[in-house]
Design a protein around this motif. Structure first.
Motif, short mmCIF file in Angstrom:
data_model
loop_
_atom_site.label_atom_id
_atom_site.label_comp_id
_atom_site.label_asym_id
_atom_site.label_seq_id
_atom_site.Cartn_x
_atom_site.Cartn_y
_atom_site.Cartn_z
N SER A 151 -12.56 -5.78 -8.63
CA SER A 151 -11.40 -6.28 -9.38
C SER A 151 -11.35 -5.68 -10.78
N SER B 70 -12.15 -3.59 -2.98
CA SER B 70 -12.21 -2.84 -4.22
C SER B 70 -12.68 -3.78 -5.32
N LYS C 271 -7.76 -4.58 -0.88
CA LYS C 271 -6.66 -3.66 -1.18
C LYS C 271 -6.27 -2.92 0.09
N TRP C 272 -5.02 -2.48 0.11
CA TRP C 272 -4.55 -1.67 1.23
C TRP C 272 -4.35 -0.25 0.73
N GLY C 273 -4.92 0.68 1.44
CA GLY C 273 -4.72 2.08 1.09
C GLY C 273 -3.93 2.77 2.17
N SER D 78 -15.96 0.66 -4.37
CA SER D 78 -15.17 0.14 -3.25
C SER D 78 -16.02 0.11 -1.99
N VAL E 260 -2.50 -9.77 -5.00
CA VAL E 260 -3.96 -9.64 -5.10
C VAL E 260 -4.61 -10.65 -4.16
N ALA F 24 0.83 -1.20 0.00
CA ALA F 24 0.00 0.00 0.00
C ALA F 24 0.86 1.24 0.00
N LYS G 227 2.48 -6.55 -7.30
CA LYS G 227 1.38 -6.29 -6.38
C LYS G 227 0.69 -7.60 -6.04
N LYS H 73 -7.20 -1.11 5.22
CA LYS H 73 -7.62 -2.15 4.30
C LYS H 73 -9.04 -1.86 3.81
#
Ligand SMILES: [Zn+2]
Ligand SMILES: [Zn+2]
Length: 665
Positions: free
Chosen positions: A608, A606, A597-599, A616, A580, A158, A578, A603
């Motif tokens: 695909s 999102s 996903k990690w932002g 999201s 998945v 992330a 990355k 976490k």
């Protein structure tokens, strides 16, 4: 107007020193660091001897201008930053940036007392080039690791993540311990203790003995039914005293505090985390208003790895012990404690600056936390110069048929240093102490060899083997110190940083790696095994010590480090992709599967099909928001200030919480 300018790094310290120096000296503060590597660039020329480029920290220009103005017309400029490598480097940077070519002298002292400050000014000196180099070497190493590793974490996990050199080793220890705990399977075992008494004596003579051996083999009882059958066999057997062993034991006083031991004890006895301990210790060192002549520095410098004590302080404490506890508690000669190989001899242990200022006498001036830490430091110092405690340990072997029981008891003969150091209630006991206390509770009456004993009861008890415990601030610092990683200035920041980044959470005092922490650690272990290798990191610390002593050049360390590091970096850059993580949930807009996903902030789910579908979803904890009628659920979030729970209805609802409310229903 005063002829002399003295620059220190904190306003409180400036005030304390100013009072000591009087009108001839103007003492001003730089308000912490004013110069550092640039925030957004590497700031290191890897092509040219790793030369750092320092810049003025944004917002500090004004202070710089003020210092320049203060210096005008002064005959002498002194820099009195803290007495360690970092202080030396901060001072030197101020000199380089503001007073290049001018005569600027360095003064350093380990406590802010009239005597120590006067001595320091008498011995004002040039800056120590080696100490500065060691600090520059550390800073550049840390910068390179952080600057180059972080983008790899962004690529795989992330954006916004970062990794530090020594912190990552701390994280690794915690993550590896957690995996040991996860893998651990508990096994059951039983213990049997016998409650025995002297039949011919009136009154209480009960004591406990534990089953140790069966037919000369260590007793290993796995199941309840085995324990029961042993108890059945023992019921009508004779219990006979086989042997009595009495030994006198001495327990020696501990050394006065150094940074690591102070942090450990403050956690064990006061439940302070390492950062809190350092913050309070700094307040005590820099000076506190205590009525008459304000402010007064109460302890010696809190970043140290040396247990040495100044000769005058030894004299004072010995006199105090003789007066307050009696001559019996005073050893003939002062106790001497050996420093570790790497310790800087010029440093001193952490101790009270004035032994006459008892914790009681300061109760009205210090806040609750300050008084508790001061008391710990004070009593530890007293204890360190007292006589050992003496015990009489009794161990009695008792035979019943083929079963050997052992009764242990311990009796305090002479209190010694415990008279000073046991006053503070321990909240979490060390295992060893626990055992001692258990023995002290068991009063074994006078017995004779061959004597027959009465059996009052047999108590079988069920136990399970335990996994290794999670690290606490205390045990992690102990481990880091034993491994040779980190130095007095780094223990607390290591823990602070990995918690701030939410790689680790402190839960009821214990350090738990997060899912994110595991991910970061696994990546580093896979691609940079050497950089976060415990032994390698310890070796670098040793080499930095050599730089400080002037026997090694910091450029050499950086060169040796950079080449293999660059190779690992290139390999990682070419190979990291990355990750998945799929889920079985489907997007409610387009029907494609959702992925994890990690932002920057944590976490989330999102679609695909991103970027075609931008749908999201948050991942909620399932726990309701704390605001009544909000209806939102709490979501794990990360910010610059660390981990927290926020409401799913943000920004409409701004409820946040550090921990999840206990009630999950
Ligand atoms: Zn979609
Ligand atoms: Zn809410």
């Amino acid at each position: 107007m005063s002829k002399n300018l003295v620059i220190v790094e904190s306003p409180t310290k400036a005030k304390t020193i100013s009072k000591i120096l009087g009108d001839d000296f103007r003492v001003v503060s730089s308000m912490g660091h004013i110069i550092d590597l640039p925030a957004k660039k590497l700031g290191v020329d890897v092509e040219d001897k790793f030369k750092p480029t320092y810049v003025v920290i944004p917002g500090k220009k004004k202070i710089l201008a003020q210092l320049k103005k203060e210096a005008k017309g002064k005959e002498n400029i002194y820099i009195a930053t803290d007495p360690d490598r970092e202080g030396e480097a901060i001072g030197w940077q101020i000199k380089e940036k503001l007073f290049k070519g001018k005569n600027v002298l360095r003064v350093s002292f380990h406590e802010i007392t009239p005597h120590a400050v006067a001595e320091a000014f008498k011995n004002a000196r040039e800056f120590d080039r080696h100490m500065i180099e060691a600090q520059v070497g550390r800073r550049v190493l840390d910068r390179m690791v952080g600057y180059f590793l972080s983008p790899l974490l962004w690529k795989k996990i992330a954006r916004g993540l970062s990794a530090g050199r020594v912190q990552s080793v701390g994280l690794r220890l915690i993550a590896e311990r957690e995996r040991q705990i996860q893998k651990f399977t508990a096994s059951e075992y039983w213990e049997i203790s016998a409650e025995l008494f002297k039949p011919k004596v009136s009154g209480e003579s009960n004591f406990c003995a534990k089953l140790e051996k069966i037919e000369n083999q260590k007793a290993e009882i796995k199941r309840n039914q085995d324990a029961q059958s042993i108890c059945d066999q023992l019921k009508d057997k004779e219990f006979k005293v086989l042997e009595i062993k009495k030994t006198e034991k001495k327990r020696y006083p501990p050394a006065p505090f150094i940074t690591s031991t102070m942090q450990q004890e403050a956690f064990n006895k006061l439940r302070f985390n390492a950062s809190k301990t350092m913050l309070i210790a700094q307040q005590l060192y820099e000076g506190i208003d205590i009525g008459e002549d304000n402010p007064v520095g109460l302890i010696t410098y809190m970043r140290t790895d040396s247990p040495n004590v100044a000769a005058e302080a030894i004299l004072e404490v010995r006199e105090h012990i003789g007066r307050s506890f009696g001559k019996d508690f005073l050893p003939e000669k002062p106790n001497v404690f050996k420093a570790k190989k790497s310790a800087q001899e010029a440093h001193e242990a952490i101790r009270p600056s004035y032994i006459c200022r008892s914790p009681e006498s300061l109760k009205d001036f210090l806040n609750h936390d300050q008084i508790r830490l001061y008391e710990l430091i004070y009593n530890r110092f007293l204890a360190s110069q007292m006589k050992p405690a003496e015990f009489l340990a009794t161990s009695v072997d008792i035979l019943a048929d083929k079963y050997l029981f052992v009764a242990n008891g311990s009796h305090l003969l002479f209190e010694g240093f415990l008279a000073a150091y046991n006053k503070i209630q321990t909240e979490e006991k060390e295992e060893e102490e626990d055992e001692d206390k258990e023995k002290a509770k068991n009063v074994v009456p006078p017995l004779e060899q061959g004597e027959l004993l009465g059996l009052k009861a047999l108590n079988p008890s069920q136990h399970f083997t335990k996994p290794p415990p999670r690290f606490s601030d205390s045990s992690l610092i102990k481990a880091l110190e034993e491994e040779g990683i980190g130095r007095p200035s780094t223990y607390a920041p290591i823990i602070y940083t990995i918690i701030l980044r939410d790689y680790v959470r402190r839960i009821r005092g214990y350090l738990n790696p997060t899912e994110l922490g595991f991910k970061v650690n696994d990546l580093l272990v896979e691609y940079f095994p050497k950089i976060i290798d415990v032994k390698f990191t310890a070796l670098i610390e040793e080499k930095l010590d050599e730089v400080a002593e002037g026997t090694l050049s910091h450029v050499k360390i950086l060169e040796d480090f950079y080449l293999p590091f660059k190779e690992s970096l290139d390999f990682a850059q070419a190979n990291i992709v990355k990750e998945v993580v799929t889920t079985d949930q489907l997007c409610d807009k387009c029907g494609k599967p959702l992925i994890v996903k990690w932002g920057r902030r944590g976490k989330f789910l999102s679609c695909s099909a991103f970027p075609e579908c931008k749908n999201s979803k948050s991942i909620t904890s399932g726990v309701k928001c704390g605001i009544e009628n909000c209806g939102g659920e709490l979501i794990e979030r990360r910010s610059k200030r660390g981990f927290f729970y926020g409401c799913s209805n943000f920004p409409k609802c701004t409820f946040t919480s550090r921990d999840l409310p206990e009630d999950k229903e």
